[in-house]
Design a protein around this motif. Sequence first.
Motif, PDB file in Angstrom:
ATOM      1  N   ASP A  53       8.227  64.414  34.124  1.00 60.30           N
ATOM      2  CA  ASP A  53       7.256  65.434  34.509  1.00 60.30           C
ATOM      3  C   ASP A  53       6.025  65.410  33.588  1.00 60.30           C
ATOM      4  OD1 ASP A  53       6.768  67.665  36.348  1.00 60.30           O
ATOM      5  OD2 ASP A  53       6.803  68.899  34.542  1.00 60.30           O
ATOM      6  N   GLN A  54       6.258  65.072  32.315  1.00 59.68           N
ATOM      7  CA  GLN A  54       5.159  65.023  31.345  1.00 59.68           C
ATOM      8  C   GLN A  54       4.160  63.902  31.649  1.00 59.68           C
ATOM      9  OE1 GLN A  54       6.381  64.694  27.278  1.00 59.68           O
ATOM     10  NE2 GLN A  54       6.623  66.902  27.015  1.00 59.68           N
ATOM     11  N   ILE A  55       4.659  62.776  32.125  1.00 65.90           N
ATOM     12  CA  ILE A  55       3.797  61.578  32.221  1.00 65.90           C
ATOM     13  C   ILE A  55       3.470  61.167  33.653  1.00 65.90           C
ATOM     14  CG2 ILE A  55       4.607  60.653  30.018  1.00 65.90           C
ATOM     15  CD1 ILE A  55       6.509  58.824  31.571  1.00 65.90           C
ATOM     16  N   LEU A  56       3.923  61.936  34.623  1.00 63.41           N
ATOM     17  CA  LEU A  56       3.739  61.550  36.029  1.00 63.41           C
ATOM     18  C   LEU A  56       2.266  61.333  36.378  1.00 63.41           C
ATOM     19  CD1 LEU A  56       5.464  61.054  38.562  1.00 63.41           C
ATOM     20  CD2 LEU A  56       5.071  63.433  39.189  1.00 63.41           C
ATOM     21  N   GLN A  57       1.427  62.259  35.972  1.00 66.72           N
ATOM     22  CA  GLN A  57       0.001  62.155  36.296  1.00 66.72           C
ATOM     23  C   GLN A  57      -0.652  60.948  35.614  1.00 66.72           C
ATOM     24  OE1 GLN A  57      -1.604  63.912  38.553  1.00 66.72           O
ATOM     25  NE2 GLN A  57       0.205  65.150  38.988  1.00 66.72           N
ATOM     26  N   GLN A  58      -0.174  60.634  34.444  1.00 68.85           N
ATOM     27  CA  GLN A  58      -0.773  59.524  33.679  1.00 68.85           C
ATOM     28  C   GLN A  58      -0.463  58.160  34.296  1.00 68.85           C
ATOM     29  OE1 GLN A  58       1.029  61.644  30.148  1.00 68.85           O
ATOM     30  NE2 GLN A  58      -0.547  60.466  29.088  1.00 68.85           N
ATOM     31  N   TYR A  59       0.566  58.106  35.142  1.00 70.67           N
ATOM     32  CA  TYR A  59       0.951  56.830  35.752  1.00 70.67           C
ATOM     33  C   TYR A  59       0.450  56.683  37.184  1.00 70.67           C
ATOM     34  CZ  TYR A  59       3.850  54.953  32.013  1.00 70.67           C
ATOM     35  OH  TYR A  59       4.283  54.396  30.830  1.00 70.67           O
ATOM     36  N   ARG A  60      -0.322  57.642  37.658  1.00 73.46           N
ATOM     37  CA  ARG A  60      -0.858  57.553  39.007  1.00 73.46           C
ATOM     38  C   ARG A  60      -1.662  56.265  39.173  1.00 73.46           C
ATOM     39  NH1 ARG A  60       2.349  60.862  41.720  1.00 73.46           N
ATOM     40  NH2 ARG A  60       2.086  63.059  41.165  1.00 73.46           N
ATOM     41  N   GLY A  61      -1.353  55.511  40.226  1.00 76.85           N
ATOM     42  CA  GLY A  61      -2.094  54.285  40.507  1.00 76.85           C
ATOM     43  C   GLY A  61      -1.601  53.069  39.744  1.00 76.85           C
ATOM     44  N   LYS A  62      -0.646  53.247  38.832  1.00 73.18           N
ATOM     45  CA  LYS A  62      -0.111  52.134  38.060  1.00 73.18           C
ATOM     46  C   LYS A  62       1.141  51.569  38.731  1.00 73.18           C
ATOM     47  CE  LYS A  62      -1.931  53.806  33.646  1.00 73.18           C
ATOM     48  NZ  LYS A  62      -1.604  54.188  32.243  1.00 73.18           N
ATOM     49  N   PRO A  63       1.517  50.346  38.400  1.00 75.55           N
ATOM     50  CA  PRO A  63       2.692  49.719  39.035  1.00 75.55           C
ATOM     51  C   PRO A  63       3.992  50.513  38.824  1.00 75.55           C
ATOM     52  CG  PRO A  63       1.382  48.076  37.887  1.00 75.55           C
ATOM     53  CD  PRO A  63       0.807  49.409  37.516  1.00 75.55           C
ATOM     54  N   GLN A  64       4.089  51.203  37.694  1.00 77.98           N
ATOM     55  CA  GLN A  64       5.314  51.946  37.387  1.00 77.98           C
ATOM     56  C   GLN A  64       5.393  53.285  38.127  1.00 77.98           C
ATOM     57  OE1 GLN A  64       2.974  50.899  35.250  1.00 77.98           O
ATOM     58  NE2 GLN A  64       3.826  50.230  33.271  1.00 77.98           N
ATOM     59  N   ALA A  65       4.292  53.666  38.768  1.00 79.62           N
ATOM     60  CA  ALA A  65       4.215  55.003  39.374  1.00 79.62           C
ATOM     61  C   ALA A  65       5.286  55.225  40.439  1.00 79.62           C
ATOM     62  CB  ALA A  65       2.824  55.230  39.968  1.00 79.62           C
ATOM     63  N   GLU A  66       5.546  54.200  41.250  1.00 76.99           N
ATOM     64  CA  GLU A  66       6.529  54.355  42.325  1.00 76.99           C
ATOM     65  C   GLU A  66       7.902  54.713  41.756  1.00 76.99           C
ATOM     66  OE1 GLU A  66       8.850  51.624  45.639  1.00 76.99           O
ATOM     67  OE2 GLU A  66       6.781  51.093  45.115  1.00 76.99           O
TER      68      GLU A  66
END
Length: 266
Positions: A53-66
């Motif tokens: 929950d802390q880092i979800l926004q920071q990974y938007r658009g990145k390969p790990q986001a899914e």
Amino acid sequence: MKKGLYILFISMLFVSCSKFQKTLKSDDTAAKFQMATELYDAEKYKKSFRLADQILQQYRGKPQAEKLTYIHAMCSYYLGDYYIASYHLDKFTDVYPQSEKAEEASFLAAKGYYFNSPVYSKEQKETVEAIEKLQLFINEYPNSQYLSEANTLVKELDFKLEKKSFEIAKQYGLISDYKASIKSFNNFLLEFPGASLRGEAFYYRFEAAYNLAILSVDYLKEERLKEALGYYEALQKGYPNSEHLEEATVLKEQLQQELNTFTTKS
């Protein structure tokens, strides 16, 4: 020996908690991602969710986001927070419709709505919504491995709506509002043509019609007696093996006797 093992266990637990707290408070998103994944795999969903929950926004658009979005949503599901889980699982399928997890996520999102459906005696907004979501899943994935379970859940939810409608109609009879009871049972039979309570509805509709006829004033009685006898015929024809038929037949004879008095007067 046992004491030594206990101390070792406590020490490992302390180290594990300290590592989690340290990672949770750090700015290292990569470390948080790794630990969230490890904790999810270890079925420690509460801790995994906190990190994700802390880092979800920071990974938007990145390969790990899914993967992170999936973990975040599934943690909510396993923790029993079905409102949140369904929201995030729906969002996952919207953003990643081609994901290998899309089918599972779509089903579990719909199943989350099923879990939020209240008991039949309460307002059934969530039940209707759950049926719609499950039906959408069935239509989208007609060959899904989850199809049988989805159909079972829909049947359970349909019965809940059926039961509520049936009990409302029956309640009108219990408070002596026989006209409302008859009308409600007629609506029930139209709305639920394949209802498992259909036979019961035929009987209680007849019973309400019987009471309405017997208690009617003279100028309305003849017509209502005939109407009640019509409902008896429908019960007898539709459900000749009904457990209520013997009792209904006794009431029918009383109706016929009452009707004969009108014929005699004529």
